[in-house]
Design a protein around this motif. Structure first.
Motif, PDB file in Angstrom:
ATOM      1  N   SER A 133       0.838  -1.200   0.000  1.00  0.00           N
ATOM      2  CA  SER A 133       0.000   0.000   0.000  1.00  0.00           C
ATOM      3  C   SER A 133       0.872   1.249   0.000  1.00  0.00           C
ATOM      4  CB  SER A 133      -0.898   0.015   1.241  1.00  0.00           C
ATOM      5  OG  SER A 133      -1.761  -1.105   1.245  1.00  0.00           O
ATOM      6  N   LEU A 134       0.333   2.317  -0.581  1.00  0.00           N
ATOM      7  CA  LEU A 134       1.055   3.587  -0.571  1.00  0.00           C
ATOM      8  C   LEU A 134       1.166   4.115   0.849  1.00  0.00           C
ATOM      9  CD1 LEU A 134      -0.534   5.402  -3.632  1.00  0.00           C
ATOM     10  CD2 LEU A 134       1.833   4.656  -3.414  1.00  0.00           C
ATOM     11  N   ASN A 135       2.291   4.751   1.142  1.00  0.00           N
ATOM     12  CA  ASN A 135       2.539   5.282   2.471  1.00  0.00           C
ATOM     13  C   ASN A 135       3.372   6.550   2.325  1.00  0.00           C
ATOM     14  OD1 ASN A 135       3.417   5.789   5.152  1.00  0.00           O
ATOM     15  ND2 ASN A 135       3.176   3.618   5.654  1.00  0.00           N
ATOM     16  N   ILE A 136       2.910   7.639   2.914  1.00  0.00           N
ATOM     17  CA  ILE A 136       3.635   8.905   2.808  1.00  0.00           C
ATOM     18  C   ILE A 136       5.043   8.780   3.386  1.00  0.00           C
ATOM     19  CG2 ILE A 136       3.698  11.270   3.735  1.00  0.00           C
ATOM     20  CD1 ILE A 136       0.720  11.456   3.224  1.00  0.00           C
ATOM     21  N   GLU A 137       5.214   7.908   4.357  1.00  0.00           N
ATOM     22  CA  GLU A 137       6.543   7.731   4.955  1.00  0.00           C
ATOM     23  C   GLU A 137       7.568   7.242   3.939  1.00  0.00           C
ATOM     24  OE1 GLU A 137       6.124   5.128   8.255  1.00  0.00           O
ATOM     25  OE2 GLU A 137       4.936   6.535   9.445  1.00  0.00           O
ATOM     26  N   ASN A 138       7.109   6.632   2.854  1.00  0.00           N
ATOM     27  CA  ASN A 138       8.021   6.125   1.829  1.00  0.00           C
ATOM     28  C   ASN A 138       8.188   7.081   0.650  1.00  0.00           C
ATOM     29  OD1 ASN A 138       8.376   3.729   3.278  1.00  0.00           O
ATOM     30  ND2 ASN A 138       6.543   2.822   2.361  1.00  0.00           N
ATOM     31  N   MET A 139       7.637   8.278   0.763  1.00  0.00           N
ATOM     32  CA  MET A 139       7.751   9.278  -0.297  1.00  0.00           C
ATOM     33  C   MET A 139       8.741  10.360   0.113  1.00  0.00           C
ATOM     34  SD  MET A 139       3.705   9.758  -1.160  1.00  0.00           S
ATOM     35  CE  MET A 139       2.601   8.339  -1.144  1.00  0.00           C
ATOM     36  N   VAL A 140       9.261  11.067  -0.871  1.00  0.00           N
ATOM     37  CA  VAL A 140      10.141  12.205  -0.628  1.00  0.00           C
ATOM     38  C   VAL A 140       9.726  13.342  -1.557  1.00  0.00           C
ATOM     39  CG1 VAL A 140      12.119  10.833   0.128  1.00  0.00           C
ATOM     40  CG2 VAL A 140      11.865  11.410  -2.306  1.00  0.00           C
ATOM     41  N   ILE A 141      10.214  14.534  -1.254  1.00  0.00           N
ATOM     42  CA  ILE A 141      10.062  15.672  -2.165  1.00  0.00           C
ATOM     43  C   ILE A 141      11.427  16.004  -2.741  1.00  0.00           C
ATOM     44  CG2 ILE A 141       9.578  18.155  -2.275  1.00  0.00           C
ATOM     45  CD1 ILE A 141       7.255  17.611  -0.335  1.00  0.00           C
TER      46      ILE A 141
END
Length: 359
Positions: A133-141
């Motif tokens: 599942s998508l998780n903001i913790e695994n995203m970066v800017i």
């Protein structure tokens, strides 16, 4: 009264303004500029903007108009060695709406720099990662920096920098539609400002004070402070409310676009005063103002704190239908905005001490 062109330009400016929760300064500046010729204007340290009509006597019942000035966004949490940034959400984001979107990050000079929300490319994912599942913790800017030093020195990005969706508002005149960011609740901010503008020359039996209040998306924090400064007798809260006409069965549609503002009987933060609600609905029928009614299982607005302040303040929520709020792009109709303003202005013109006592 503003012309249609002036209203459209105001809505665009408010939508385009950078103003995530806690960083609403640009919205307050617009509100001040638009109202200071006919209102006494002041701000508190949170950046709540208070606008009081100059013709107020101080001897009449007081009506409070409110819309929140903040929008959903993010905040920089940390800078990684490779020059990308981890971030936290400001407001109720679904992770599905976040990746592959353009954003603007404020640097130390106050400039907003464009970047993208990134996740690991599919080429480098394991099968387990592809199925996760998508998780903001695994995203970066990513702004394009090549190292932490590059990001800090050349881009001048610091911890806790605010991050807003990088979206420009457009208006399709032929179809009467706006597409842009932050209509929750900048379309409400525009409605507050235009309502004040139309009421300034009216002979009213109430005094009028209005706020563009901050930090609603993180728990109605701004209005929680504002209720200590406004001794209102009755209140109208504008909101950009989620349109439901593209997801629900017809019998459940209660906030359709181009069918007028939505008046909410119930959500998890307020049971609307039934006498004030009935009075407003009857007035809309008499004045031929299109209006919708809703009962919501979730949701919540600034009315949460206003209606329980003092001895209890009769409060209604006037919702402008917006498709796809809490995402980077929303869609709303100019006619719904105009009817929301008309509802508020006609209601304020009818209110007096005896009417308010009935509620």
């Amino acid at each position: 009264m503003r012309t249609k062109e002036q209203n459209i330009e105001l809505i665009k400016r408010l939508s385009n303004a950078n103003g995530v929760s806690g960083f609403e300064d640009e919205v307050a500046q617009i509100g001040r500029k638009e109202s200071e010729s006919f209102c006494e204007v002041k701000e508190d340290s949170l950046r709540n903007l208070y606008m009081t009509l100059k013709d107020n006597t101080g001897k009449k019942p007081k009506i409070w108009l409110d819309a929140h000035s903040d929008e959903l966004g993010f905040i920089v949490q940390a800078i990684k060695p490779n020059g990308t940034m981890t971030f936290l959400p400001l407001g109720g984001w679904s992770p599905n709406n976040v990746p592959s979107s353009k954003v603007r990050v404020q640097n130390a000079k106050g400039e907003y720099l464009s970047g993208v929300v990134a996740a690991k490319p599919v080429h480098f994912m394991s099968q387990a990662e592809k199925n996760a599942s998508l998780n903001i913790e695994n995203m970066v800017i990513d702004l394009g920096a090549v190292s932490a030093e590059d990001l800090k020195e050349n881009f001048q990005i610091r911890m806790a920098a605010p991050i807003v969706p990088d979206v420009e508002c457009t208006y399709d005149e032929q179809r009467d539609l706006f597409i842009g960011k932050a209509f929750d609740c900048r379309i409400g901010c525009a409605a507050v400002l235009e309502s004040l503008n139309q009421l300034k020359d009216e002979a009213l039996d109430v005094d009028v004070v209005a706020t563009l209040s901050v930090q609603e998306e993180v728990g109605e924090r701004g209005v929680h402070a504002a209720v200590q400064n406004i001794d209102a007798d009755i209140a109208i809260i504008f909101e950009g409310c989620p349109a439901d006409d593209t997801f629900y069965e017809p019998y459940m549609i209660q906030t359709a676009m181009k069918k007028g503002p939505m008046l909410r009987h119930f959500d998890r933060s307020m049971i609307t005063n039934p006498r004030f609600m009935r009075y407003t609905l009857d007035m809309c029928e008499e004045k031929q103002i299109p209006v919708q009614e809703s009962v919501r299982s979730g949701g919540g607005t600034n009315a949460k704190y206003i209606h329980t302040s003092r001895y209890g303040v009769p409060t209604i929520v006037v919702g402008v239908p917006v498709r796809y709020i809490h995402s980077h792009h929303g869609i709303c109709a100019y006619e719904d905005y105009l009817n929301s303003v008309k509802l508020a202005v006609e209601l304020v013109k009818q209110l007096n001490a005896d009417v308010i006592k009935q509620f």
